[in-house]
Design a protein around this motif. Structure first.
Motif, short mmCIF file in Angstrom:
data_model
loop_
_atom_site.label_atom_id
_atom_site.label_comp_id
_atom_site.label_asym_id
_atom_site.label_seq_id
_atom_site.Cartn_x
_atom_site.Cartn_y
_atom_site.Cartn_z
N THR A 41 -7.96 -2.97 0.36
CA THR A 41 -6.88 -2.59 1.27
C THR A 41 -7.46 -2.20 2.62
OG1 THR A 41 -5.70 -1.67 -0.63
CG2 THR A 41 -4.91 -1.00 1.54
N LYS B 144 -8.43 6.00 -5.22
CA LYS B 144 -8.39 5.41 -3.87
C LYS B 144 -9.43 6.08 -3.00
CE LYS B 144 -5.19 4.11 -0.20
NZ LYS B 144 -3.78 4.08 0.20
N VAL C 28 -9.56 0.54 0.84
CA VAL C 28 -9.82 1.92 1.21
C VAL C 28 -8.56 2.58 1.77
CG1 VAL C 28 -12.27 1.57 1.79
CG2 VAL C 28 -10.54 1.12 3.55
N GLY D 173 -0.52 -2.53 4.27
CA GLY D 173 0.29 -1.46 4.86
C GLY D 173 0.72 -1.83 6.26
N THR D 174 -0.24 -1.80 7.18
CA THR D 174 0.05 -2.05 8.60
C THR D 174 0.75 -3.40 8.80
OG1 THR D 174 -1.81 -0.66 9.20
CG2 THR D 174 -1.03 -2.16 10.89
N GLY E 198 -6.41 -3.63 6.86
CA GLY E 198 -6.43 -4.63 7.92
C GLY E 198 -6.04 -6.03 7.51
N ASN F 67 -2.08 7.10 12.19
CA ASN F 67 -0.96 7.88 11.66
C ASN F 67 -1.44 9.22 11.15
OD1 ASN F 67 -0.35 8.45 8.56
ND2 ASN F 67 -1.66 6.63 8.66
N LYS G 119 5.21 5.85 -2.25
CA LYS G 119 4.68 6.89 -1.37
C LYS G 119 4.03 7.98 -2.25
CE LYS G 119 4.57 9.46 2.33
NZ LYS G 119 3.53 9.08 3.25
N SER G 120 2.93 8.56 -1.82
CA SER G 120 2.27 9.60 -2.63
C SER G 120 3.20 10.79 -2.86
CB SER G 120 1.00 10.08 -1.92
OG SER G 120 0.12 8.99 -1.73
N ALA H 242 0.84 -1.21 0.00
CA ALA H 242 0.00 0.00 0.00
C ALA H 242 0.87 1.25 0.00
CB ALA H 242 -0.91 -0.01 1.24
N SER H 243 0.32 2.35 -0.46
CA SER H 243 1.09 3.60 -0.55
C SER H 243 1.44 4.12 0.84
CB SER H 243 0.27 4.65 -1.30
OG SER H 243 1.03 5.83 -1.39
N GLY H 244 2.64 4.69 0.94
CA GLY H 244 3.06 5.34 2.19
C GLY H 244 3.85 4.44 3.10
N SER I 102 -5.63 2.54 10.70
CA SER I 102 -5.40 1.43 9.76
C SER I 102 -5.31 0.13 10.55
CB SER I 102 -4.11 1.68 8.99
OG SER I 102 -3.00 1.71 9.88
N GLY I 103 -5.12 -0.97 9.85
CA GLY I 103 -4.94 -2.26 10.51
C GLY I 103 -6.27 -2.95 10.81
#
Ligand SMILES: Cc1cc2nc3c(=O)[nH]c(=O)nc-3n(C[C@H](O)[C@H](O)[C@H](O)COP(=O)(O)O)c2cc1C
Length: 313
Positions: free
Chosen positions: A250, A171, A197, A273-274, A252, A76, A52-53, A27-29, A223-224
């Motif tokens: 996207t 997104k 999301v 991501g997380t 969790g 975050n 990353k964006s 995921a981005s970031g 997130s997560g």
């Protein structure tokens, strides 16, 4: 004969005109800041990676602390810190040694900025471009700039597609009341797919000893695992409404069962991501193994057999 099938043949996924070795996408970031990290993620078996964006001008982002773990997830407020377009174009100028497709992530505060980043990204070897309209904690961008309206989506898509032929993914925010309008606008505006999301917010956690919010910016995005039900329901609703639009589900995903769950909701790709911050980059290999094991145990030989399986027929 699925019990002997290799992980790659079980998980092979077609997305944005490419064949991915797995649906699992960074995921981005998250770590997508340097080419060497993208290369490492490709080697470990990520299906695709999102950078990353990137904005036109460099951004310092919000003050520290910017990321905090709590029981069922993370909060975050990084605030789109990024090196700016010029440096990003240098960093990602040659992606030939990244083993998986790379997705560019594009942000802007006004039309000229979207156009400038899109034109520059068009010259890079990105397989697709993701456009987050959904950040809940950065003034000038996403939800705080009302980019999460159908009108804004149509305008942004028209600007960006005027500069590039690359597949575009919008997104969307978590728990959007206007999700179906955003999906319609994405479809009408020519998006190739939807990422669902972003983090949900604004959220806040307070350090009671300091009597202040933990995050430097006060509010942030969650997130997560806490986000997973919202990612699943958004993916399910988008797939129900627009089955022809591929979705990068996207939110969790922490293990193979979570990834399968999003695919059963209708996702083609699965963003993470997380889990990567929590389990390290090995998460891509471990979670792919967990998915493959579940598929072998359940006699599934291809993800297409279970994509959207949770929808009432
Ligand atoms: C530390 C951090 C930074 C993030 N930065 C971005 C970003 O720059 N652009 C973006 O579109 N999403 C960003 N996100 C959102 C993630 O890409 C993802 O949509 C969200 O975290 C939900 O997925 P997860 O539950 O697997 O983490 C960020 C998330 C985190 C935790």
């Amino acid at each position: 004969m699925t019990s002997s099938q290799s992980r790659d043949s079980l998980l092979r996924t077609d997305l944005f005109g490419r064949t991915l070795t797995s649906p699992l996408i960074l995921a981005s970031g998250i770590l997508g800041t340097t080419k060497s990290l993208l290369k490492r993620l490709g080697e470990i078996g990520a299906g695709a990676v999102t950078i990353k964006s990137i904005s036109v001008a460099p951004r310092a982002g919000h003050p520290n602390p910017t990321v905090l773990s709590f029981g069922p997830g993370m909060i975050n407020a990084v605030g789109y810190s990024n090196p700016g377009l010029k440096k990003a174009c240098e960093e990602y100028a040659d992606l030939s040694d990244v083993a998986c497709p790379v997705i560019g992530s594009l942000i802007g505060t006004k039309a000229e900025e979207f156009a400038q980043v899109a034109a520059a990204f068009s010259l890079l070897d990105f397989a697709a471009i993701e456009i987050p309209i959904s950040c809940p904690h950065t003034p000038g961008y996403g939800k705080l700039a009302r980019q999460d309206t159908p009108e804004a989506v149509l305008e942004i898509l028209s600007i960006v597609s005027g500069e590039t032929d690359k597949p575009l993914f919008i997104k969307v925010p978590a728990a959007a009341q206007n999700l179906s309008e955003l999906v319609d606008a994405s479809d009408q505006g020519g998006a190739a797919g939807i990422t669902a999301v972003n983090t949900i917010g604004p959220g806040m956690l307070i350090n009671i000893d300091a009597r202040r919010p933990y995050l430097g910016f006060g509010i942030g995005g969650v997130s997560g695992p806490a986000l997973k039900p919202l990612a699943v329901s958004a993916t399910y609703a988008i797939n129900e409404q627009a089955p022809h639009l591929p979705i990068i589900g996207t939110g969790g995903v922490m293990n193979g069962r979570d990834a399968i769950e999003l695919i059963m909701a209708g996702a083609t790709g699965v963003g993470m991501g997380t889990a990567v911050l929590d389990r390290g980059i090995e998460a891509f290999a471990v979670i792919a193994d967990e998915m493959a094991e579940w598929m072998r145990d359940n006699d599934i030989s291809n993800l297409n057999e279970i994509r959207g399986a949770a929808h009432a027929k």
